[in-house]
Design an enzyme around this catalytic site. Structure first.
Site, PDB file in Angstrom:
ATOM      1  N   GLU A 252       0.884  -1.177   0.000  1.00 21.53           N
ATOM      2  CA  GLU A 252       0.000   0.000   0.000  1.00 21.53           C
ATOM      3  C   GLU A 252       0.911   1.214   0.000  1.00 21.53           C
ATOM      4  O   GLU A 252       1.412   1.610   1.049  1.00 21.53           O
ATOM      5  CB  GLU A 252      -0.902  -0.004   1.247  1.00 21.53           C
ATOM      6  CG  GLU A 252      -1.920  -1.119   1.299  1.00 21.53           C
ATOM      7  CD  GLU A 252      -3.095  -0.897   0.353  1.00 21.53           C
ATOM      8  OE1 GLU A 252      -3.211   0.204  -0.226  1.00 21.53           O
ATOM      9  OE2 GLU A 252      -3.875  -1.842   0.186  1.00 21.53           O
ATOM     10  N   CYS A 286      -2.631   9.576   1.722  1.00 19.40           N
ATOM     11  CA  CYS A 286      -2.205   8.818   0.532  1.00 19.40           C
ATOM     12  C   CYS A 286      -3.218   8.976  -0.591  1.00 19.40           C
ATOM     13  O   CYS A 286      -2.849   9.038  -1.753  1.00 19.40           O
ATOM     14  CB  CYS A 286      -1.996   7.348   0.876  1.00 19.40           C
ATOM     15  SG  CYS A 286      -3.416   6.610   1.692  1.00 19.40           S
TER      16      CYS A 286
HETATM   17  P1  NAD Z   1       7.984   5.154   4.863  1.00 23.87           P
HETATM   18  O1  NAD Z   1       8.113   4.369   3.612  1.00 23.87           O
HETATM   19  O2  NAD Z   1       9.046   6.124   5.200  1.00 23.87           O
HETATM   20  O3  NAD Z   1       7.846   4.208   6.145  1.00 23.87           O
HETATM   21  C1  NAD Z   1       6.799   3.274   6.257  1.00 23.87           C
HETATM   22  C2  NAD Z   1       7.174   2.238   7.302  1.00 23.87           C
HETATM   23  O4  NAD Z   1       8.261   1.456   6.817  1.00 23.87           O
HETATM   24  C3  NAD Z   1       7.617   2.805   8.648  1.00 23.87           C
HETATM   25  O5  NAD Z   1       7.071   2.023   9.677  1.00 23.87           O
HETATM   26  C4  NAD Z   1       9.131   2.635   8.597  1.00 23.87           C
HETATM   27  O6  NAD Z   1       9.735   2.506   9.870  1.00 23.87           O
HETATM   28  C5  NAD Z   1       9.250   1.336   7.832  1.00 23.87           C
HETATM   29  N1  NAD Z   1      10.548   1.116   7.182  1.00 23.87           N
HETATM   30  C6  NAD Z   1      11.494   2.028   6.863  1.00 23.87           C
HETATM   31  N2  NAD Z   1      12.541   1.407   6.261  1.00 23.87           N
HETATM   32  C7  NAD Z   1      12.232   0.096   6.202  1.00 23.87           C
HETATM   33  C8  NAD Z   1      12.902  -1.045   5.685  1.00 23.87           C
HETATM   34  N3  NAD Z   1      14.102  -0.952   5.088  1.00 23.87           N
HETATM   35  N4  NAD Z   1      12.292  -2.247   5.776  1.00 23.87           N
HETATM   36  C9  NAD Z   1      11.062  -2.356   6.349  1.00 23.87           C
HETATM   37  N5  NAD Z   1      10.393  -1.311   6.872  1.00 23.87           N
HETATM   38  C10 NAD Z   1      10.968  -0.091   6.789  1.00 23.87           C
HETATM   39  O7  NAD Z   1       6.552   5.857   4.741  1.00 23.87           O
HETATM   40  P2  NAD Z   1       5.902   6.913   5.718  1.00 23.87           P
HETATM   41  O8  NAD Z   1       6.609   8.200   5.498  1.00 23.87           O
HETATM   42  O9  NAD Z   1       5.787   6.346   7.076  1.00 23.87           O
HETATM   43  O10 NAD Z   1       4.417   6.999   5.127  1.00 23.87           O
HETATM   44  C11 NAD Z   1       4.056   7.877   4.101  1.00 23.87           C
HETATM   45  C12 NAD Z   1       3.871   7.118   2.815  1.00 23.87           C
HETATM   46  O11 NAD Z   1       2.890   6.106   3.005  1.00 23.87           O
HETATM   47  C13 NAD Z   1       3.321   8.003   1.713  1.00 23.87           C
HETATM   48  O12 NAD Z   1       3.948   7.674   0.505  1.00 23.87           O
HETATM   49  C14 NAD Z   1       1.854   7.626   1.684  1.00 23.87           C
HETATM   50  O13 NAD Z   1       1.206   7.893   0.472  1.00 23.87           O
HETATM   51  C15 NAD Z   1       1.916   6.170   1.982  1.00 23.87           C
HETATM   52  N6  NAD Z   1       0.628   5.667   2.470  1.00 23.87           N
HETATM   53  C16 NAD Z   1      -0.063   4.796   1.682  1.00 23.87           C
HETATM   54  C17 NAD Z   1      -1.298   4.336   2.102  1.00 23.87           C
HETATM   55  C18 NAD Z   1      -2.080   3.366   1.270  1.00 23.87           C
HETATM   56  O14 NAD Z   1      -3.016   2.789   1.796  1.00 23.87           O
HETATM   57  N7  NAD Z   1      -1.743   3.133   0.028  1.00 23.87           N
HETATM   58  C19 NAD Z   1      -1.810   4.741   3.332  1.00 23.87           C
HETATM   59  C20 NAD Z   1      -1.072   5.622   4.105  1.00 23.87           C
HETATM   60  C21 NAD Z   1       0.162   6.078   3.659  1.00 23.87           C
END
Ligand code: NAD
Length: 510
Positions: A252, A286
Site C-alpha cells: 500500500e 495517501c
Molecule cells: P515510509 O516508507 O518512510 O515508512 C513506512 C514504514 O516502513 C515505517 O514504519 C518505517 O519505519 C518502515 N521502514 C522504513 N525502512 C524500512 C525497511 N528498510 N524495511 C522495512 N520497513 C521499513 O513511509 P511513511 O513516510 O511512514 O508513510 C508515508 C507514505 O505512506 C506516503 O507515501 C503515503 O502515500 C503512503 N501511504 C499509503 C497508504 C495506502 O493505503 N496506500 C496509506 C497511508 C500512507
C-alpha cells in the site's frame, strides 16, 4: 506489550539502559511523547515465534469466537476514543476532529471484518463439471499464519487497521511495527486488544517498536506475509528483503490522486471536495487530491470558488477546535513540499493562494498552484502537503489522459452531473469517488489499494479478507465410474467418450 525474553537475553518491549532506543515527538510543539526500544532482529524473531504459538490457538477458535474477541476490541477502542484521539492529536499533530473520524472508520472496519470473515472465507462447494461429476469439490480460505504489518504515520490507526483487523478476522496472528513517528498510537491500539481480552491464553496481536532496521528484520523473520504501507521507495526495500524467502507482500504505497471537474459539475461541491481532499490532515493523505483537471469552460469559476472557500479555512495551528489541519508530522516532508512549490513557480506555474512563503515549519499554509507544467515535481511526485495544482483542460478526454499520465494509481475523484461513473471507470486507479472525495475509504465492503507505484494487493472488503489467506482446494471422490481418466487401468472407451463430449460442447461450428 508483553515483557517476554528473547534469544539475546533482552526483554522485548522494555527499555534497557544503554540499549538502542528512539523518541517520538509532538510535531506541533516538539516535546517528547515517549521513548521506545529499537527491537533487535533477534527479538523480532522471538516475537514472531511466540506469535506462531498464538496463531495455533487463534486459528483453532470458531468464527464466532474470533468475532466476539474482535468486537470486544472494537468496544474497548470505542470506550477509549477520547484518550486515543488526544494521543493522535499529540503524536501525529492532526486536529482531534480528524483523529475522531479516522478512529471511527477504523472501528467500523474491525466490525466489518469480524462480521464478514465467516461468510467470505468459510468452506463452500464448487461445481465439478461433467468429467469430474463423481467428485465433490470444496474451496476454503485458510489463514496464512503470522502476518507482519508495517505501518505509516499519516493515518496511524485507520491505515494499519486495514491489514490488522482483516488479518486477525481471517485467523492469522499479527506482529505490528508502527511508524517510529506514531509508535505510542500503535501501542495504544495493541494494548486495547489485550485489555479487551484479558482471558486470552496468547497475545495474538503483538507490537514491535523500532525504525527502518526493525521493519527490515520483520521482513526477514519468517513471517508468512508482510502487509506494508508506506512510500514506494521503502516498499521496494521491503520486497527485496522478502524476496529470498519468497515471503508474499501486500504493498500500500503512495499516490498522486487527481480530481476531474467536468463542465456540468456542481462547482461549489467540487471546490469543497478538492479543498478537503487536498488540505485535510495537512495534505498528508495517501488518497489526498494533489491535482485537479478542470474543463476550461468552468475553470475560472472553479478557481474563484476554491479561493473563496480557502479564505474560510481556520488555520489556527492545530490547537483550536476549528483548526482545519495541524502541523506536518514528519519534519523532512516540509522540505519536499517547499521544493515542489518552488519548482512549480520556477517552471511557470501561477500561485493563486500561498506559495513559497506558505511553508512555515512545522506548518504549511494552503497553497493553490495554477497551470503548473505537467513535468514539474508538484505534478509528477507525491507532495504530501496542503497544496494542490489546478490545470484547465479542453475537455474531459484531455482530463482523463492527464490524470492517467502518472506512475501512481491509488484513488481519484470525478465531479460531473452526467457520465461520472463512465469517467471513473477509465481512470487508472484502484478507487474513484464520483461527486465526492475519498468516499471509498468509508465503505468497509469496498477493496482499497492501488496500481503501479501505488502498490498491489487489497485491504478492506472481501478482497481484504482473502488477502490474508491462501485458497485451499479439496476434492473428494464420492463414487467410482468405469471411465476414470487418471489411471493406467483406464477403460479403452474413456477418451472416445471424452472426445464426444468435447465435440458436442465446444466443437460445433457456429
Ligand atoms: P515510509 O516508507 O518512510 O515508512 C513506512 C514504514 O516502513 C515505517 O514504519 C518505517 O519505519 C518502515 N521502514 C522504513 N525502512 C524500512 C525497511 N528498510 N524495511 C522495512 N520497513 C521499513 O513511509 P511513511 O513516510 O511512514 O508513510 C508515508 C507514505 O505512506 C506516503 O507515501 C503515503 O502515500 C503512503 N501511504 C499509503 C497508504 C495506502 O493505503 N496506500 C496509506 C497511508 C500512507
Amino acid at each position: 506489550m508483553s515483557d517476554q525474553g528473547s534469544a539475546d537475553g533482552a526483554a522485548v518491549g522494555v527499555l534497557e539502559p544503554g540499549a538502542p532506543s528512539f523518541i517520538s515527538y509532538d510535531p506541533a510543539g516538539g516535546g517528547e511523547v515517549a521513548t521506545f526500544p529499537e527491537t533487535s532482529a533477534e527479538q523480532v524473531r522471538a516475537v514472531v515465534g511466540e506469535a506462531r504459538q498464538a496463531f495455533a490457538w487463534w486459528s483453532g477458535l470458531t468464527w464466532a469466537e474470533r468475532e466476539q474477541r474482535l468486537r470486544k476490541w472494537a468496544g474497548a477502542i470505542t470506550r477509549g476514543l477520547d484518550d486515543l484521539c488526544e494521543l493522535m492529536h499529540r503524536e501525529n499533530g492532526k486536529p482531534r476532529g480528524d483523529a475522531f473520524l479516522e478512529a471511527f472508520l477504523a472501528i467500523e472496519h474491525i466490525g466489518w471484518a469480524a462480521g464478514h470473515a465467516r461468510k467470505v472465507l468459510h468452506p463452500r462447494r464448487v461445481g465439478t463439471g461433467l468429467l469430474m461429476a463423481n467428485h465433490a469439490a470444496t474451496l476454503e480460505y485458510q489463514p496464512l499464519g503470522v502476518v507482519g504489518v508495517i505501518g505509516p504515520w499519516n493515518y496511524p490507526v485507520f491505515t494499519p487497521m486495514g491489514s490488522i483487523a482483516y488479518a486477525l478476522a481471517a485467523g492469522n496472528a499479527v506482529v505490528f511495527k508502527p511508524s517510529e513517528y506514531t509508535t505510542a498510537i500503535g501501542k495504544w491500539i495493541v494494548d486495547a486488544f489485550d485489555q479487551a481480552n484479558p482471558d486470552a491464553p496468547h497475545q495474538v496481536l503483538r507490537l514491535i517498536t523500532g525504525t527502518g532496521p526493525t521493519g527490515a528484520a520483520l521482513c526477514e523473520s519468517g513471517v508468512d506475509k508482510i502487509a506494508f504501507t508506506g512510500s514506494a521507495r521503502t516498499g521496494r526495500k521491503v520486497m527485496a528483503a522478502c524476496a529470498p524467502s519468497l515471503t508474499p507482500v501486500l504493498m500500500e504505497c503512495g499516490g498522486k490522486d487527481a480530481m476531474i471537474v467536468a463542465g456540468d459539475a456542481d462547482l461549489a461541491k467540487a471546490a469543497d471536495a478538492a479543498l478537503w481532499g487536498a488540505m485535510s490532515n495537512a495534505g498528508q493523505t495517501c488518497v489526498g487530491i494533489e491535482r485537479v483537471y478542470v474543463v476550461d469552460a468552468v475553470k475560472d469559476k472553479f478557481v474563484t470558488e476554491l479561493t473563496a472557500q480557502i479564505q474560510k479555512l481556520a488555520l489556527a495551528p492545530g490547537e483550536g477546535p476549528d483548526a482545519a489541519y495541524g502541523p506536518m508530522t514528519m519534519p523532512s516532508q516540509i522540505d519536499v513540499v517547499r521544493r515542489h512549490i518552488d519548482d512549480a513557480i520556477a517552471k511557470g506555474g501561477t500561485v493563486v493562494v500561498g506559495g513559497s512563503g506558505a511553508v512555515r515549519a512545522p506548518y504549511v499554509e494552503p497553497t493553490v498552484l495554477l497551470d503548473t507544467p505537467e513535468d514539474s515535481s508538484a505534478v509528477r511526485e507525491e507532495t504530501f502537503g496542503p497544496t494542490i495544482t489546478v490545470k484547465g483542460v479542453r475537455d474531459v478526454e484531455e482530463a482523463i489522459q492527464l490524470a492517467n499520465a502518472t506512475d501512481y494509481g491509488l484513488g481519484a475523484s470525478v465531479f460531473a452531473r452526467r457520465g461520472g461513473t463512465a469517467i471513473a471507470r477509465r481512470l487508472r486507479s484502484g478507487m474513484t469517488s464520483v461527486n465526492a472525495v475519498i468516499a471509498f475509504a468509508g465503505i468497509p465492503g469496498l477493496p482499497f489499494g492501488g496500481v503501479g507505484e501505488s502498490g498491489f494487493g487489497r485491504i478492506h472488503g472481501a478482497d481484504g479478507l482473502r488477502e490474508f489467506t491462501r485458497p485451499k482446494a479439496i476434492t473428494r471422490r464420492r463414487y467410482s465410474t468405469p471411465f476414470e481418466p487418471a489411471t493406467f487401468a483406464r477403460h479403452p472407451k474413456t477418451f472416445t467418450i471424452m472426445k464426444k463430449y468435447a465435440e458436442t460442447r465446444y466443437g460445433r461450428k457456429k
